[in-house]
Design an enzyme around this catalytic site. Structure first.
Site, PDB file in Angstrom:
ATOM      1  N   ASP A  28       6.708  45.314 -62.212  1.00 12.47           N
ATOM      2  CA  ASP A  28       6.151  44.943 -63.637  1.00 12.47           C
ATOM      3  C   ASP A  28       6.180  43.080 -63.638  1.00 12.47           C
ATOM      4  OD1 ASP A  28       5.453  46.104 -66.619  1.00 12.47           O
ATOM      5  OD2 ASP A  28       5.561  43.949 -66.197  1.00 12.47           O
ATOM      6  N   TYR A  33      -0.106  38.017 -68.761  1.00 10.94           N
ATOM      7  CA  TYR A  33      -1.421  37.093 -69.289  1.00 10.94           C
ATOM      8  C   TYR A  33      -0.875  35.667 -69.558  1.00 10.94           C
ATOM      9  CZ  TYR A  33      -4.198  41.250 -70.282  1.00 10.94           C
ATOM     10  OH  TYR A  33      -4.992  42.503 -70.037  1.00 10.94           O
ATOM     11  N   ARG A  65       8.999  34.599 -77.165  1.00 14.82           N
ATOM     12  CA  ARG A  65       9.666  35.705 -77.432  1.00 14.82           C
ATOM     13  C   ARG A  65      11.155  35.386 -78.362  1.00 14.82           C
ATOM     14  NH1 ARG A  65       8.057  40.189 -72.927  1.00 14.82           N
ATOM     15  NH2 ARG A  65       5.992  39.398 -72.621  1.00 14.82           N
ATOM     16  N   ASP A 120      -0.679  44.981 -64.592  1.00 15.93           N
ATOM     17  CA  ASP A 120       0.433  44.354 -63.968  1.00 15.93           C
ATOM     18  C   ASP A 120       1.633  45.014 -63.440  1.00 15.93           C
ATOM     19  OD1 ASP A 120       1.579  45.140 -66.390  1.00 15.93           O
ATOM     20  OD2 ASP A 120       2.989  43.344 -66.581  1.00 15.93           O
ATOM     21  N   GLU A 121       1.308  46.277 -63.112  1.00 14.36           N
ATOM     22  CA  GLU A 121       2.185  47.015 -62.757  1.00 14.36           C
ATOM     23  C   GLU A 121       1.862  47.895 -61.343  1.00 14.36           C
ATOM     24  OE1 GLU A 121       3.841  49.739 -65.731  1.00 14.36           O
ATOM     25  OE2 GLU A 121       3.374  48.217 -67.104  1.00 14.36           O
TER      26      GLU A 121
HETATM   27  N1  DCP Z   1      -1.443  43.876 -72.734  1.00 14.40           N
HETATM   28  C1  DCP Z   1      -2.204  44.149 -73.646  1.00 14.40           C
HETATM   29  N2  DCP Z   1      -2.103  44.846 -74.785  1.00 14.40           N
HETATM   30  C2  DCP Z   1      -1.179  45.668 -74.955  1.00 14.40           C
HETATM   31  C3  DCP Z   1      -0.196  45.459 -74.014  1.00 14.40           C
HETATM   32  C4  DCP Z   1      -0.120  44.630 -73.007  1.00 14.40           C
HETATM   33  O1  DCP Z   1      -3.295  43.436 -73.655  1.00 14.40           O
HETATM   34  N3  DCP Z   1      -0.941  46.301 -76.125  1.00 14.40           N
HETATM   35  C5  DCP Z   1      -1.658  43.005 -71.829  1.00 14.40           C
HETATM   36  C6  DCP Z   1      -1.043  41.791 -71.942  1.00 14.40           C
HETATM   37  C7  DCP Z   1       0.388  41.716 -70.966  1.00 14.40           C
HETATM   38  C8  DCP Z   1      -0.060  42.857 -69.827  1.00 14.40           C
HETATM   39  O2  DCP Z   1      -1.203  43.673 -70.546  1.00 14.40           O
HETATM   40  O3  DCP Z   1       0.286  40.466 -70.419  1.00 14.40           O
HETATM   41  C9  DCP Z   1       0.747  43.272 -69.137  1.00 14.40           C
HETATM   42  O4  DCP Z   1       1.632  44.324 -70.197  1.00 14.40           O
HETATM   43  P1  DCP Z   1       3.096  44.449 -70.280  1.00 14.40           P
HETATM   44  O5  DCP Z   1       3.229  45.391 -71.186  1.00 14.40           O
HETATM   45  O6  DCP Z   1       3.686  44.560 -68.925  1.00 14.40           O
HETATM   46  O7  DCP Z   1       3.575  43.128 -70.892  1.00 14.40           O
HETATM   47  P2  DCP Z   1       3.779  41.624 -70.368  1.00 14.40           P
HETATM   48  O8  DCP Z   1       3.667  41.745 -68.763  1.00 14.40           O
HETATM   49  O9  DCP Z   1       3.096  40.688 -70.964  1.00 14.40           O
HETATM   50  O10 DCP Z   1       5.383  41.388 -70.716  1.00 14.40           O
HETATM   51  P3  DCP Z   1       6.551  41.849 -70.209  1.00 14.40           P
HETATM   52  O11 DCP Z   1       7.448  40.742 -69.436  1.00 14.40           O
HETATM   53  O12 DCP Z   1       7.305  42.580 -71.324  1.00 14.40           O
HETATM   54  O13 DCP Z   1       6.105  42.830 -68.974  1.00 14.40           O
HETATM   55 MG    MG Z   2       4.578  43.114 -67.782  1.00 11.64          MG
HETATM   56 MG    MG Z   3       3.283  46.267 -67.810  1.00 16.07          MG
END
Ligand code: DCP
Ligand code: MG
Ligand code: MG
Length: 608
Positions: A28, A33, A65, A120-121
């Site tokens: 992940d 973004y 965060r 992203d996974e």
């Molecule tokens: N995303 C989105 N709406 C959401 C969750 C996520 O648009 N409700 C988008 C923004 C994130 C991307 O998807 O950057 C990937 O989601 P993740 O849950 O993996 O979150 P992040 O990668 O941002 O953070 P983390 O470091 O917790 O993985």
């Molecule tokens: Mg992520």
């Molecule tokens: Mg993710």
């Protein structure tokens, strides 16, 4: 070296037919973004950064965060808790998608199945790779890399600990390569199945990785306060479980399967029980090209038709850009609405889809283009589908509109193939099931990421993806035709080509096939627009622009015909004048051999 240990490990490790045979890595990307934005503008790294879609901060970097910014926070709240938060608009997903694809492509380097999940996974099944590594690794002193969920009390007799330790080293190698080549930091989860690999992944973050052994799966699962934490448990299933007072995963672990069977199908009850104990045998399915390309836009409410049209028009513009990037010609379009039931204060999605003519699009120099008129046609189709979904004589309230192209044709290459000209949908992809807000099924693992309720999201639906067929070459195609087996009959894309024969009746079908899909009956292209729509799969042949050359039958596409070499055009014309000349008895190989060396008939004879 301890010979006893060596013997015991080598006798079990090389035997993958064990209790926990697989090694899965889940990767992940950290604050995805936000990282894309920080890579674009490195000066953002040192500042708290939020990515804004509409009035929501969908994600933020880890600096933000620290100030208490959470995913999907309202912008107003976020600014309250972090007044110096830098906001970047993240509604254009183009760069995120491009990075996502680069990461996926990079992961192919390890020549193991990679399943993309959302943006992203990715899951990577490294089972075979580890078998290879084991042959050249000294197993006596093997160590894991990163974090370990829990130290084992004993070695699992199947040898999975050693395999998973090697997997953790591999995960570290993979993460390093992603960082070195693309600049992204990532987290990884390593386990013997997808469920545990995904769930353990965020235990240590950012830029960390965690390994869990199978025997700790049950205890780890019991730490989840909500059954919803399990990826394939959707809102409907959660609701049903809650109605039975099953709230946490631990509750689910304790309930008897027979109790679950009263509320779910037998298969699902068993699956729920397996999941809550950390058991999951769903395979990592290699991801192909997306089966659908779509966009959605959600909002508070829209109740006027003209506004809906505007929303669709904006979505269409953006969707056409995605189609251009993708490179396949769409042949099916789906419209989705989320309707608000004002009385019940609930909302639900409904979709309709129909086929569209591939001739709406043209390909110039390998790039898909569409004229103003073509866009108008699409808008007409979209609004026609909309009218089917909404009773305009009554007030309506929508909170989301979505558009998706759900089927594509793959183009053949090679100028000399008449099949290219007349029929270029040899590899039509299947329609993707509409992903619903209400997931009632736990029978297949749905790891899809949840999209925010108030943003524009891209549906590059990765669940249930079947690898996209490779662009067929004519030679391969003929060779394949020769090998058609019973199973191949289920794949009309192959069968139909093989069935082509050049007589006027059959040629009609060639033209029809340009619009035809897996399970639809053939309809001449010049037939009046059909309006036979259903919720899941419609058959709207909306474009009927036959009559393209003086001597051509109406079903022949002008562009297609004109693109043919002169010799072929003449041959077709003479055949249309006198169809009897072109009749080829299906069984007569003698007649086939008699056809002129350059005759286009050779492209249509049934292959033996
Ligand atoms: N995303 C989105 N709406 C959401 C969750 C996520 O648009 N409700 C988008 C923004 C994130 C991307 O998807 O950057 C990937 O989601 P993740 O849950 O993996 O979150 P992040 O990668 O941002 O953070 P983390 O470091 O917790 O993985
Ligand atoms: Mg992520
Ligand atoms: Mg993710």
């Amino acid at each position: 070296m301890d010979d006893r240990n060596m013997d015991s490990s080598s006798s079990t490790i090389t035997d993958v037919a064990t209790k926990h045979p697989k090694s899965i890595i889940h990767i992940d990307i950290d604050c995805f973004y936000a990282q894309v934005e920080m890579l674009r503008k490195p000066e953002l790294r040192s500042e708290p950064l939020g990515i804004q879609q509409k009035n929501i901060v969908v994600t933020s970097n880890y600096e933000a965060r620290k100030c208490g910014i959470k995913k999907c926070m309202l912008v107003s709240e976020a600014l309250k808790s972090c007044p110096n938060l830098k906001l970047v608009n993240g509604e254009d997903l183009h760069d995120y998608r491009a990075s996502s694809n680069k990461i996926f492509t990079l992961l192919q380097h390890w020549k193991s199945p990679v399943e993309k999940l959302g943006m992203d996974e990715n899951f990577i099944d490294v089972t075979n790779l580890i078998q290879e590594k084991i042959k050249s690794t000294n197993l006596s002193n093997i160590k894991f890399t990163g974090h370990l969920y829990r130290e084992p009390e004993t070695e699992c007799p199947c040898g999975c600990h050693t395999r998973l330790k090697i997997a953790s080293q591999l995960a570290s190698e993979i993460r390093q390569k992603i960082f070195d080549e693309l600049g992204f930091t990532t987290c990884a989860g390593i386990a013997h199945n997808k469920l545990l690999a995904k769930l353990i992944c965020p235990l240590h973050k950012p830029n960390e990785q965690t390994l869990i052994y199978p025997e700790h799966g049950e205890e780890f699962m019991s730490t989840f306060q909500s059954v919803r934490a399990i990826p394939s448990i959707g809102s409907k299933t959660t609701e049903t479980l809650i109605s039975q007072n099953i709230i946490s995963v631990s509750d689910l672990q304790q309930v008897a399967v027979d109790v679950l069977k009263k509320h779910f199908s037998s298969d699902m009850a068993v699956r729920l029980k397996n999941l809550c104990f950390g058991e999951d045998n769903t395979p990592v399915k290699q991801t192909g090209r997306p089966q659908s390309i779509g966009l959605e836009d959600s909002f508070k409410t829209v109740s006027v038709r003209s506004e809906v049209e505007e929303k669709f028009s904006a979505l269409l513009q953006r969707l056409l850009m995605l189609v251009r990037e993708d490179g396949r010609i769409p042949v099916s379009l789906r419209v989705t609405l989320r309707k608000k039931d004002v009385k019940r204060l609930s909302s639900h999605r409904e979709s309709r889809q129909c086929q569209i003519s591939s001739s709406i699009f043209t390909v110039n120099g390998g790039v898909i283009t569409i004229t103003e008129a073509g866009q108008q046609k699409l808008m007409t189709i979209i609004m026609r589908l909309f009218n089917k979904l909404i009773d305009l004589s009554k007030p309506f309230h929508l909170t989301l509109v979505g558009l998706a192209f759900t089927k594509f044709q793959e183009r053949m290459t090679g100028r000399s193939s008449i099949v290219n000209y007349l029929m270029n949908d040899l590899s039509v992809q299947s329609v993707l099931n509409i992903q619903n807000d209400c997931d009632t099924s736990a029978s297949s693992m749905d790891y899809s990421a949840v999209s925010p309720s108030s943003s524009t999201t891209t549906d590059l639906s990765d669940g249930e993806v079947e690898p996209s067929p490779k662009k067929p070459k004519k030679v391969n195609w003929i060779a394949k035709r020769r090998c058609l087996s019973r199973e191949d009959v289920a794949s009309p894309s192959k069968l139909k080509v093989g069935e082509l024969r050049l007589n006027s009746k059959e040629l009609e079908k060639v033209s029809e096939l340009r619009l035809n899909s897996r399970d639809r009956s053939l309809t001449p292209r010049a037939s009046p627009a059909k309006d036979n729509m259903s919720d899941t799969s419609d058959n709207m042949k909306d474009i009927a622009e036959g009559g393209n050359c003086d001597e051509c039958p109406s079903y022949v596409d002008k562009d297609v015909f004109n693109a043919l070499p002169e010799e072929m055009q003449q041959e077709l014309k003479s055949m249309w004048k006198n169809p009897a000349n072109s009749e080829l008895p299906r069984t007569s190989t003698r007649n086939m051999n008699k056809s002129k060396p350059n005759s286009i008939l050779k492209y249509f004879v049934p292959q033996k």
